[in-house]
Design a protein around this motif. Structure first.
Motif, mmCIF file in Angstrom:
data_model
loop_
_atom_site.group_PDB
_atom_site.id
_atom_site.type_symbol
_atom_site.label_atom_id
_atom_site.label_comp_id
_atom_site.label_asym_id
_atom_site.label_seq_id
_atom_site.Cartn_x
_atom_site.Cartn_y
_atom_site.Cartn_z
ATOM 1 N N ALA A 27 0.824 -1.099 0.054
ATOM 2 C CA ALA A 27 -0.029 0.056 -0.099
ATOM 3 C C ALA A 27 1.017 1.304 -0.112
ATOM 4 C CB ALA A 27 -1.021 0.002 1.297
ATOM 5 N N ALA A 30 2.379 1.733 -3.508
ATOM 6 C CA ALA A 30 1.315 2.021 -4.501
ATOM 7 C C ALA A 30 1.011 3.521 -4.405
ATOM 8 C CB ALA A 30 0.242 1.192 -4.196
ATOM 9 N N ALA A 173 1.895 -4.057 -5.613
ATOM 10 C CA ALA A 173 1.730 -2.226 -5.721
ATOM 11 C C ALA A 173 1.299 -1.928 -7.140
ATOM 12 C CB ALA A 173 3.316 -1.922 -5.312
ATOM 13 N N TRP A 176 -2.299 -2.450 -7.459
ATOM 14 C CA TRP A 176 -3.048 -2.020 -6.222
ATOM 15 C C TRP A 176 -4.605 -1.503 -6.650
ATOM 16 C CZ3 TRP A 176 -2.176 -3.037 -1.536
ATOM 17 C CH2 TRP A 176 -2.983 -2.500 -0.497
ATOM 18 N N ARG A 184 -7.985 -6.830 -2.260
ATOM 19 C CA ARG A 184 -7.165 -6.794 -0.990
ATOM 20 C C ARG A 184 -7.617 -7.321 0.366
ATOM 21 N NH1 ARG A 184 -7.519 -0.122 -1.877
ATOM 22 N NH2 ARG A 184 -6.855 -0.223 -4.043
#
Length: 294
Positions: A27, A30, A173, A176, A184
């Protein structure tokens, strides 16, 4: 490739998805790095940070194991027991933070005060050793490294552990936004309760993997009697077919081709950004119907 190397790589992948910090690093990449060549650059620097910490640990474990190479049976027995115990601890949600056992400053705290590539390399170094949930995984890989009794092989084992973290990190990433909330959530796994104790799917899978490696380690005399994942005939065929690639000219061409691909991706990204800026500027310059009437 033997079972130990594969287990180290998978251990790195599962360490990235441990419930304590599942997907926090993908995260971060990304949101702050994005995709394309910049993501690859930061991924390489992150891996460098991992290697700076993991490889010396592997070399140390291998050197320690080499001191007891004449007591191989005892090493195999102790390593197998340690692996099984670490696997059970991981599956049941018990853990420890290896970073607390090492002297020196808190790398996470130092990374928080930095920016750019320096922040990325410090995050890589911290991610290699820190993490309550990933402690048993790193302990298992270090146990395998020590049981090898070979510093070079032990260093390779820890390098593969780091690669197992970096490759899925970059992939997640890059994808994402496409993953969405549901994707996720699936990668994070889920918690469930057994006999009043809360467990997590990722921890259980990882624990079963470590325990299985421990059982196989004992039953194959330290993986000496384990079958190769790729048959010898297939290895010989691949070596014969790839012999032509062992040519300096081809190596240079491959590097140039990779550089050209990276430049093309970067140029395409720059063109898209320029087009987006031009479209935004044109939209701002176009008067609204109310402005035209005035």
């Amino acid at each position: 490739m033997d079972i130990g190397l594969l287990a180290a790589f998978l251990g790195g992948t599962l360490a990235l998805l441990t419930p304590c910090a599942a997907l926090l690093m993908p995260a971060f990449f990304a949101s702050t790095v994005g995709t394309g060549p910049r993501l690859l650059l930061h991924g390489g620097v992150f891996y460098l940070g991992l290697l700076v910490v993991l490889v010396p640990l592997g070399v140390g474990a291998g050197a320690l194991g080499s001191l007891f190479v004449t007591h191989r049976q005892a090493i195999v027995l102790i390593a197998s027991i340690v692996l099984i115990l670490l696997g059970a601890a991981q599956a049941l949600g018990f853990g420890f933070d290896p970073a607390r056992l090492l002297p020196g400053p808190d790398l996470h705290a130092r990374a928080a005060s930095k920016t750019g590539l320096v922040k990325t390399v410090l995050l890589g170094s911290a991610s290699g050793i820190a993490g309550f949930c990933a402690g048993p995984i790193l302990g298992a890989v270090l146990t395998l490294a020590a049981a090898r009794g070979d510093t070079l092989g032990a260093a390779l084992l820890l390098a593969l552990y780091g690669a197992g973290m970096v490759m899925p990190l970059l992939l997640i990433a890059a994808l994402w936004r496409q993953l969405g909330t549901r994707g996720r959530r699936l990668l994070r796994g889920r918690a469930f309760t057994v006999l009043g104790r809360q467990l997590h799917t990722t921890s259980v899978i990882t624990g079963l993997l470590i325990t299985s490696v421990g059982v196989v380690f004992w039953s194959t005399n330290g993986l000496v009697g384990a079958p190769e994942l790729l048959p010898l005939d297939a290895q010989a065929w691949l070596q014969e077919r790839t012999a032509v690639l062992a040519n300096p000219l081809l190596d240079i061409l491959a590097v140039l081709a990779l550089a050209a691909l990276i430049l093309l991706l970067w140029a395409g990204r720059q063109r898209r950004r320029a087009a987006d800026r031009a479209a935004a500027a044109a939209e701002q310059a176009t008067p609204t119907p109310g402005e035209q009437q005035q």
